[in-house]
Design an enzyme around this catalytic site. Sequence first.
Site, short mmCIF file in Angstrom:
data_model
loop_
_atom_site.label_atom_id
_atom_site.label_comp_id
_atom_site.label_asym_id
_atom_site.label_seq_id
_atom_site.Cartn_x
_atom_site.Cartn_y
_atom_site.Cartn_z
N HIS A 1 0.78 8.85 -7.88
CA HIS A 1 -0.06 8.95 -6.66
C HIS A 1 -1.62 8.49 -7.12
O HIS A 1 -2.09 9.34 -7.90
CB HIS A 1 -0.25 10.22 -5.83
CG HIS A 1 -1.21 10.50 -4.93
ND1 HIS A 1 -0.69 10.04 -3.44
CD2 HIS A 1 -2.48 10.48 -4.76
CE1 HIS A 1 -1.87 10.05 -2.72
NE2 HIS A 1 -2.85 10.48 -3.31
N CYS A 2 -2.10 7.39 -6.70
CA CYS A 2 -3.35 6.85 -7.08
C CYS A 2 -4.74 7.07 -6.07
O CYS A 2 -4.51 6.57 -5.09
CB CYS A 2 -3.14 5.34 -7.29
SG CYS A 2 -4.69 4.71 -7.92
N PRO A 3 -5.40 8.03 -6.61
CA PRO A 3 -6.52 8.21 -5.80
C PRO A 3 -7.54 7.00 -5.45
O PRO A 3 -8.13 7.04 -4.55
CB PRO A 3 -7.40 9.39 -6.52
CG PRO A 3 -7.08 9.33 -8.11
CD PRO A 3 -5.58 8.68 -8.05
N ASN B 1 -3.17 6.16 -2.03
CA ASN B 1 -1.93 5.93 -1.63
C ASN B 1 -0.90 6.11 -2.79
O ASN B 1 -1.67 5.96 -3.81
CB ASN B 1 -1.74 4.64 -1.23
CG ASN B 1 -0.53 4.43 -0.35
OD1 ASN B 1 0.25 5.28 0.00
ND2 ASN B 1 -0.50 3.15 0.09
#
Length: 442
Positions: free
Chosen positions: A122-124, A128
């Site tokens: 999960h990439c801040p 997304n």
Amino acid sequence: MHRFWGWLIVNFVLCLISFIAYSSQIFIIWPWYGSALSIDLLKLLVPFNIFVGLLLWNYFLCVNTDPGQVPDRWRPDTHTDGYEVKKLTGQPRYCRTCKNYKPPRTHHCRQCNRCVLRMDHHCPWINNCVGHFNYGHFIRFLFFVDIACSYHIAMVTYRVMDANKSPTAWNWISSTELIFIILNYVACVPVLLAVGAFSLYHFNGLLGNTTTIEGWEKDKAATMIRYGRIQDVKFPYNLGRRRNIESVLGTDPWLWCCPTRTPGNGLKYELADVDGEALTSWPPKDPDHSRYEDPVAGFQLPESPWTYENGSFNPDLQPSNSSIRQNQNQAKRRRRAKPRPTSNGASELPPYHPDYKPPNEMDDGEYSSSSDSEAETSGLFNSSNGGPSRVRRGSEGYEVQLEDRNDMLKKYLEEMGETPGRYHRYIPMPDSESEDEHDKES
């Protein structure tokens, strides 16, 4: 992360990209070429703007493309190869939060609160998850960030080198241009270093067809192999470098840099063949898995969470400190030794130890019925003539009352064959005052 903070980070990234891309062209390159449109200026800026445009396009797709989720009421086909099972039960993987079965390489994301197909992380920065359908866009985004930042630094550096050709060249650089040169270096160099290192990790994962989560699993498997806990296993999704790239970016190499849809539906993946047999078991089972896990009943707590059997420590609570572990091993060796009574009839073990036996149960204990009855009433074990010392049992151990020194001397004389009282103790008398004066006169 809250939705507001997620979109705030996305807008910050867009502002940073726009500042690096356009402030350099407006305040550095444009004045350098005399603020006039020319062929040389177009040759320099057109490729740079193409890279920036592809960067922004792939970033937009990373943010807005659904990484993929498990269809409702999806069930794995257990008659075909490629479905993953639980190591304990042998049943298909099931998500208790989503209440649905998990396809291969699928994991539950706590930030998105759902299962994501081929979840990488999960990439801040894109607010997304990076999954099956946007992993290709994410790889292309990292690639164009590296290309655009490298082009940008080379372009600004060439401007600085051109200004250093003569001692008076800096007089032609305005204060505004100088400030933006410094700001562009400060903004672009850290981005290139950070994203460049991140890109190398993901490009290596792309060549091995490995996600971030699977990379952790491979590291764990390598550790178990190194310590000899399992046999050497092969990663089942490594199809070769060319086929690994094609499984994410497509089969046409000319379109690898263009935003295209990832092949497949994310519910099943091709497996590698070793000696004609498909590899299906991943991740490998840890033989030292928790012994409290029952394949049918699930997790079972032990009867005592701290001790096992004869007072030994719980094996899952072993200390990591070497000195503590050494003391614990010494204590275990002492526990294994058979407890033996002392010379006075008392056990060496405290009353709260499982192997402790009261003195009246010792084989070599010499207690009379009167002393036993007295011990029951008062908690004291009185010794008879020549018997053991007095012992008091309590909740915190045992206490041995010391014998009188005169009695000890009497016993010693009897053992030596002497008659007690035959010899008298000599006590010297202090000198009188007259003797002291006589000594001084003499």
